[in-house]
Motif scaffolding. Structure first.
Motif, PDB file in Angstrom:
ATOM      1  N   GLN A 328      42.376  35.800  42.042  1.00 50.66           N
ATOM      2  CA  GLN A 328      42.586  37.208  41.695  1.00 50.66           C
ATOM      3  C   GLN A 328      41.322  37.873  41.166  1.00 50.66           C
ATOM      4  O   GLN A 328      41.254  39.100  41.081  1.00 50.66           O
ATOM      5  N   GLN A 356      47.780  38.898  38.600  1.00 51.88           N
ATOM      6  CA  GLN A 356      47.874  39.739  39.786  1.00 51.88           C
ATOM      7  C   GLN A 356      48.002  41.218  39.421  1.00 51.88           C
ATOM      8  O   GLN A 356      47.425  42.081  40.082  1.00 51.88           O
ATOM      9  N   ASP A 357      48.755  41.523  38.380  1.00 52.95           N
ATOM     10  CA  ASP A 357      49.036  42.917  38.034  1.00 52.95           C
ATOM     11  C   ASP A 357      48.483  43.331  36.674  1.00 52.95           C
ATOM     12  O   ASP A 357      48.773  44.423  36.190  1.00 52.95           O
ATOM     13  N   ASN A 358      47.681  42.476  36.074  1.00 54.75           N
ATOM     14  CA  ASN A 358      47.164  42.758  34.739  1.00 54.75           C
ATOM     15  C   ASN A 358      45.969  43.713  34.809  1.00 54.75           C
ATOM     16  O   ASN A 358      45.037  43.516  35.591  1.00 54.75           O
ATOM     17  N   LYS A 359      45.975  44.766  33.995  1.00 56.19           N
ATOM     18  CA  LYS A 359      44.887  45.762  34.020  1.00 56.19           C
ATOM     19  C   LYS A 359      43.550  45.143  33.614  1.00 56.19           C
ATOM     20  O   LYS A 359      42.502  45.518  34.124  1.00 56.19           O
ATOM     21  N   SER A 361      42.610  41.967  34.078  1.00 55.61           N
ATOM     22  CA  SER A 361      42.098  41.156  35.185  1.00 55.61           C
ATOM     23  C   SER A 361      41.602  42.044  36.321  1.00 55.61           C
ATOM     24  O   SER A 361      40.621  41.708  37.006  1.00 55.61           O
ATOM     25  N   GLN A 362      42.244  43.183  36.542  1.00 56.44           N
ATOM     26  CA  GLN A 362      41.783  44.113  37.582  1.00 56.44           C
ATOM     27  C   GLN A 362      40.415  44.686  37.242  1.00 56.44           C
ATOM     28  O   GLN A 362      39.550  44.825  38.121  1.00 56.44           O
ATOM     29  N   ARG A 365      37.939  41.962  37.898  1.00 57.02           N
ATOM     30  CA  ARG A 365      37.751  41.818  39.340  1.00 57.02           C
ATOM     31  C   ARG A 365      36.786  42.874  39.868  1.00 57.02           C
ATOM     32  O   ARG A 365      35.861  42.567  40.628  1.00 57.02           O
ATOM     33  N   GLN A 366      36.989  44.113  39.440  1.00 55.22           N
ATOM     34  CA  GLN A 366      36.100  45.194  39.871  1.00 55.22           C
ATOM     35  C   GLN A 366      34.672  44.955  39.396  1.00 55.22           C
ATOM     36  O   GLN A 366      33.706  45.158  40.146  1.00 55.22           O
ATOM     37  N   THR A 369      33.109  42.005  41.411  1.00 60.10           N
ATOM     38  CA  THR A 369      32.812  42.446  42.777  1.00 60.10           C
ATOM     39  C   THR A 369      31.539  43.279  42.803  1.00 60.10           C
ATOM     40  O   THR A 369      30.652  43.065  43.642  1.00 60.10           O
ATOM     41  N   ASP A 405      38.338  46.112  51.101  1.00 66.33           N
ATOM     42  CA  ASP A 405      37.818  46.762  49.892  1.00 66.33           C
ATOM     43  C   ASP A 405      37.275  48.139  50.239  1.00 66.33           C
ATOM     44  O   ASP A 405      36.072  48.340  50.370  1.00 66.33           O
TER      45      ASP A 405
END
Length: 644
Positions: A328, A356-359, A361-362, A365-366, A369, A405
């Motif tokens: 993730q 998967q849906d945690n702000k 972790s998002q 991830r950003q 990346t 992406d």
């Protein structure tokens, strides 16, 4: 020694036998890496125990001081690596030490060539872990007990690396695993205390738990004379002392970490034997706080395209290991990136579903990346040869990016490299920015062609008008290219246009002289397009004259919104149902064969000539024919008529 009870004999998995033979015959020139691999496994066992103990503290069995102990017995000729980590049950020992549980294993062994140098590199990518023990040992004994189990459930595993191993029940008071290496006669250099300490310092300084070695007692002795009297230096008791820094490398300031330490840490977390291409170590503070250490490998792993293989970063929360392969944290098109994340903002009991849906972790991830894309941009800008090496290994994976992406589509597109008519080579070294810098004054589009191979793309009839006018065309021949271009419609305000797709519009690049010449040629073969359409029937969607050809008599072109040949092949390869496609059949009115066709009055011969021209065009575009026998029959009949 603990007595072994009820010994059982087992056979190794076939792949293990192959790997052991390679180990025993010393494919590695640097034998000392066996110690790095075994210590790395011991550290992983400690990480797993620490994680499981978050919800089951009793697993510590009253001893939370996690460590690895390294000891030497010169008389017995053994080196022992012992940890007090998670340990193994008997079933786990048989599974983990007797089989290679990796997807793609058979394919990997199929790539082995018998060339020791090449095979050594492949095995380095495969990762051998425990089996590296047989590089220096002719017998290996493993004693282990799973944390939280009774002392009577210990197991002893033993093998001489000849294709079989034995297991037996033992009593083991301490949890964890000890590996005893019975060194070969020619490997006794590893019985030297200083030698082992230097290896630990070189390869395992970054391990976050202490690697301890025994330091013998130093007796009381005379010191220097002071005021005519000798002072006594007190005795130093025997002790186990840490010989590594035992500090998580990513928690240190990057100015304090050497390149060699970064490289060795990469090998620890990736089990790769080659140095990484580059890395980035960053501490992010603000709304979300985390530390990332990201590596770009120098070589693609053997299982990069294996869908069953898990990819992702190691995840730590407040320096506590949580999970391997946290997919993730990076998009799938960056699955080749290795490394870790350590977050202060995630809960210790975080799961894959929560990630998967945690702000938080998002946001991580950003951030990761963005960091990886910046690393690649930096290499591309500063070291073209190095970036070319990267592209050769991972370019096809990066091509998945624009579809996955959208937010970073332009950045990803800027990192792509293609072959082109500008270079007389199949090397993919032309960027979209390079192409734009060479565009003609009135050129508004980036032109490209997709084909089965570089040679097929380079020799395509569709290129003829572009060669004549000196317009550069990108030549794409990787299987993924057609799918890529369906998601990449523009770059820096320039649209990308397939030269085999839809009507050709060169805009201001088309001159009046060429247009007038085409109209005049069409007059000479007036009515031919209608006759050809009638002869081919529903094989084609339409028949018309074209100015895209200069040397070829005809070509087939996909509809503007239809499926191209390459997309159809891509879907067929993926097992997807594909509807029958109808193409536009375009004729070059200036070509001698087309003029000859217009003069044929015999309808049977006209049909045969039409079928041959259509099949030639299809063969050139698609590389194969649905009915090659019919093509051969028509061609033979025409040849016979010519002889008559």
């Amino acid at each position: 020694m603990t007595e072994a009870i009820h010994p059982e004999k087992h056979g190794f998995q076939t792949e293990v036998k192959q790997l052991l033979q390679l180990m025993i015959h010393s494919l590695y020139s640097n034998k000392e890496i066996f110690l790095r691999e075994l210590i790395s496994n011991a550290a992983d066992a400690a990480d797993k125990l620490r994680f499981r103990a978050l919800s089951q503290d009793s697993l510590y069995e009253g001893d939370g001081d996690l460590h690895v102990k390294l000891s030497i017995d010169k008389e017995a000729g053994t080196v022992t690596i012992a940890d007090n980590g998670i340990g193994m049950t008997k079933a786990e020992a048989i599974e983990h030490l007797g089989t290679i549980a990796k997807s793609g294993t058979k394919e990997f062994f199929g790539k082995l060539s018998g060339d020791q140098a090449k095979d050594s590199q492949l095995i380095g990518q495969f990762g051998v872990g425990f089996y590296s023990a047989f590089i220096v040992a002719d017998k290996v004994t493993v004693r282990t007990r799973a944390a939280g189990t009774d002392k009577n459930t210990g197991v002893e595993w033993q093998s001489e690396g000849e294709g079989e191993f034995t297991t037996a029940d033992i009593v083991k008071a301490e949890r964890g695993t000890e590996i005893i290496l019975h060194l070969r006669e020619e490997e006794k250099e590893f019985l030297d205390d200083w030698r082992l300490r230097s290896i630990v310092s070189k390869y395992s300084d970054h391990i976050s738990i202490p690697v301890k070695m025994y330091k013998a007692e130093v007796p009381e002795r005379d010191g220097p004379e002071v005021d005519g009297k000798k002072e006594k230096i007190p005795a130093v008791p025997a002790t186990w002392e840490a010989v590594n820094k035992a500090t998580a490398l990513w928690t240190r300031d990057k100015s304090e970490v050497s390149d060699e330490e970064y490289k060795e840490f990469y090998k620890h977390i990736s089990h790769d034997f080659a140095d990484p291409m580059t890395w980035a170590h960053n501490k992010v503070e603000g709304k979300t706080e985390y530390t990332s250490l990201l590596y770009i490998p120098s070589k693609a792993p053997y299982d990069l395209w294996n869908r069953e293989q898990k990819h992702g970063l190691k995840l730590y929360v407040q320096r506590v290991f949580i999970m391997d392969d946290a997919e993730q944290m990076l998009p799938n098109y960056l699955r080749f990136v290795k490394g870790l994340l350590d977050s202060n903002d995630l809960p210790l009991n975080v799961s894959r579903e929560i990630l998967q849906d945690n702000k938080v972790s998002q946001a991580m991830r950003q951030g990761c990346t963005k960091r990886v894309l910046q690393m690649l941009e930096k290499i591309a800008k500063n070291d073209a040869d190095k970036y070319q090496a990267f592209w050769g290994e991972f370019g096809n994976v990066l091509k998945e990016g624009p579809a996955e992406d959208h937010a970073n589509k332009d950045k990803i597109a800027g990192l792509m490299r293609f072959a082109s008519t500008h270079n007389d080579s199949d090397v993919q070294n032309v960027s979209l920015a390079d192409y734009i810098s060479r565009m003609q004054e009135k050129q508004e589009k980036i032109y490209y062609i997709t084909a089965d191979s570089y040679k097929a793309a380079k020799s395509s009839p569709h290129l003829e008008i572009f060669r004549k006018k000196g317009i550069e065309v990108l030549l794409m021949s990787d299987r993924i290219d057609e799918w890529l271009m369906s998601h990449l419609s523009d770059f820096e305000e320039k649209s990308l246009q397939s030269i085999t797709h839809g009507a050709l519009d060169l805009g201001d690049l088309d001159d009046e002289e060429s247009k007038n010449a085409l109209k005049e040629a069409e007059k000479q073969v007036s009515g031919l397009a209608e006759r050809v359409k009638a002869a081919l029937g529903d094989k084609v969607k339409d028949v018309k004259f074209t100015h895209r050809l200069t040397d070829s008599p005809a070509c087939i072109v996909a509809d503007e919104n239809g499926m191209t040949t390459q997309m159809i092949k891509l879907m067929q390869a993926a097992g997807q149902p594909v509807p029958d496609a109808q193409y536009h059949f375009e004729l070059n009115p200036e070509h001698q064969l087309v003029k000859l066709l217009a003069d044929v009055q015999d309808e049977e011969q006209f049909s045969q000539w039409t079928e041959v021209l259509f099949d030639q065009a299809a063969l050139s575009e698609q590389g194969s024919l649905k009915d090659p026998a019919s093509f051969v029959q028509n061609l033979n009949k025409l040849l016979i008529n010519l002889v008559k």
